[in-house]
Design a protein around this motif. Structure first.
Motif, PDB file in Angstrom:
ATOM      1  N   LEU A 124     -50.297 -26.619  62.676  1.00 30.41           N
ATOM      2  CA  LEU A 124     -50.131 -28.219  63.527  1.00 30.41           C
ATOM      3  C   LEU A 124     -49.759 -27.464  64.790  1.00 30.41           C
ATOM      4  CD1 LEU A 124     -48.256 -30.194  61.002  1.00 30.41           C
ATOM      5  CD2 LEU A 124     -50.620 -30.758  61.533  1.00 30.41           C
ATOM      6  N   LEU A 127     -53.168 -27.804  66.736  1.00 26.35           N
ATOM      7  CA  LEU A 127     -53.441 -28.750  67.619  1.00 26.35           C
ATOM      8  C   LEU A 127     -52.374 -29.089  68.815  1.00 26.35           C
ATOM      9  CD1 LEU A 127     -52.976 -30.971  63.655  1.00 26.35           C
ATOM     10  CD2 LEU A 127     -55.751 -29.507  65.229  1.00 26.35           C
ATOM     11  N   GLU A 320     -56.093 -36.680  58.254  1.00 22.65           N
ATOM     12  CA  GLU A 320     -56.530 -37.053  60.349  1.00 22.65           C
ATOM     13  C   GLU A 320     -55.460 -37.590  60.992  1.00 22.65           C
ATOM     14  OE1 GLU A 320     -60.511 -38.278  60.148  1.00 22.65           O
ATOM     15  OE2 GLU A 320     -61.030 -36.806  58.808  1.00 22.65           O
ATOM     16  N   GLN A 323     -52.686 -35.540  61.849  1.00 29.01           N
ATOM     17  CA  GLN A 323     -52.668 -34.337  63.320  1.00 29.01           C
ATOM     18  C   GLN A 323     -53.475 -35.126  64.698  1.00 29.01           C
ATOM     19  OE1 GLN A 323     -56.729 -31.949  61.285  1.00 29.01           O
ATOM     20  NE2 GLN A 323     -55.892 -32.051  59.184  1.00 29.01           N
TER      21      GLN A 323
END
Length: 358
Positions: A124, A127, A320, A323
């Motif tokens: 994470l 991201l 998703e 995310q």
């Protein structure tokens, strides 16, 4: 009111035999047998340093004109860290420099140690890093799981100097290294610099038993000196508790050394505890004077609620929305950093004099 420090808790020093056993525990690997005589010599020096006292900071130099007592002998190691923080603060405040965000992974898991698998937190974090880079913001990654996998890397525990008197807690922390007790290789010297250099901070962490992972909590406790800590150890002549008490009672201004930076949070778990930890971390960062980047930047989410640990990465692959939410945290912090540096955003109560200081 007496300011005399209370005494009577500290245990007696180790005996020579007890010291020997503790020292040798680090060298039980048979490969050390061939240097047992050399180790015995090192052990004898270490024992003498332990018994004699005065070897906490064996390398010192005069404090110099920037300190209250320029002739006080300050630890060279502490002075190096302090100078790096001063330079980092100058660069952080220079509007000509690029914006910088510190990304912190609070998980203790990585694939170089017993779990044999990376953490979801680290994924994470990647991201968030990519979103910040898209916004042309420099990123600095602090992976606290390195405490479990790197050689002789430590965040030693806070000794609670604050609870004796706030001026006894130095900024940066001067409790470590303590060479007489072999409390060395303290990572916090580098970590303080990372916090100071940043315009924003994002903490991503799992929940361990309703609490922050121990690697994260160690860092949090050692950041107490950033909130009210004394930047001049010569005021207290090092760790003179009675002097520190008198200074606090005379009036201490509790400087907030990290105030004004933006922050974001993402707390995740699989069963319980995420909301409580997210609130605790928010309260802590608010207390230090950091500025939250909005509701979308302070999130707690379950990833695989009551699903198997073995498939947790596969669950994250499919989630998703989580995310995207982590990416949004990075976007929100990026926006907050830019507004802070432009002078558009600050704490609404920034100029309000607090009724109670602590």
């Amino acid at each position: 009111m007496s300011t005399m420090p209370r005494k009577g808790q500290h245990q007696k020093k180790l005996t020579r035999q007890e010291f020997h056993e503790k020292f040798q525990n680090s060298f039980i690997d048979p490969t050390f047998i061939k240097v047992k005589d050399e180790l015995a010599s090192v052990e004898n020096i270490a024992w003498n340093n332990y018994i004699e006292g005065g070897h906490k900071a064996p390398l010192t130099e005069k404090a110099g004109p920037d300190f209250h007592d320029p002739n006080y002998d300050l630890s060279i190691e502490w002075k190096i860290t302090q100078k790096r923080l001063v330079e980092a603060e100058k660069k952080q405040k220079d509007l000509a420099t690029k914006s910088r965000v510190l990304l912190i992974s609070g998980s203790a898991r990585n694939d170089a140690t017993c779990p044999s698998e990376i953490s979801k937190t680290s994924r994470l974090l990647s991201l968030a890093a990519s979103e910040l880079e898209n916004a042309d913001i420099e990123t600095d990654i602090l992976d606290l799981s390195l405490l479990t996998s790197d050689y002789d890397k430590h965040i030693h525990p806070c000794k609670a100097c604050v609870s004796t008197a706030m001026p006894l807690c130095h900024w940066p922390c001067s409790c470590y290294p303590n060479h007489a007790l072999r409390q060395t290789n303290d990572w916090m010297a580098e970590i303080y610099e990372k916090w100071v250099a940043a315009h924003g901070v994002i903490i991503l962490t799992p929940v361990y038993w309703y609490q922050a992972p121990s690697v994260l909590k160690l860092m949090i406790d050692r950041l107490v000196c950033a909130d009210g800590g004394n930047p001049d150890p010569t005021l207290t002549q090092g760790k003179d508790a009675q002097k520190a008490k008198k200074i606090e009672l005379t009036g201490w201004n509790y400087p907030k050394h990290l105030a004004g930076r933006a922050y974001g949070l993402f707390v995740h778990g699989d069963v319980a505890g995420i909301e409580g930890l997210r609130r605790e971390l928010s309260d802590w960062l608010d207390w230090m004077g950091l500025i939250d980047a909005g509701p979308s930047a302070r999130l707690d989410r379950y990833i695989g609620y009551y699903e198997s640990y073995a498939e947790s990465h596969e669950v994250l692959d499919k989630d998703e929305l989580v995310q995207k939410e982590v990416r949004n945290i990075a976007k929100a912090v990026a926006n907050a950093v830019l507004k802070i540096r432009e002078g558009i955003l600050e704490q609404p109560d920034n100029n309000v004099e607090p009724v109670r200081r602590k």
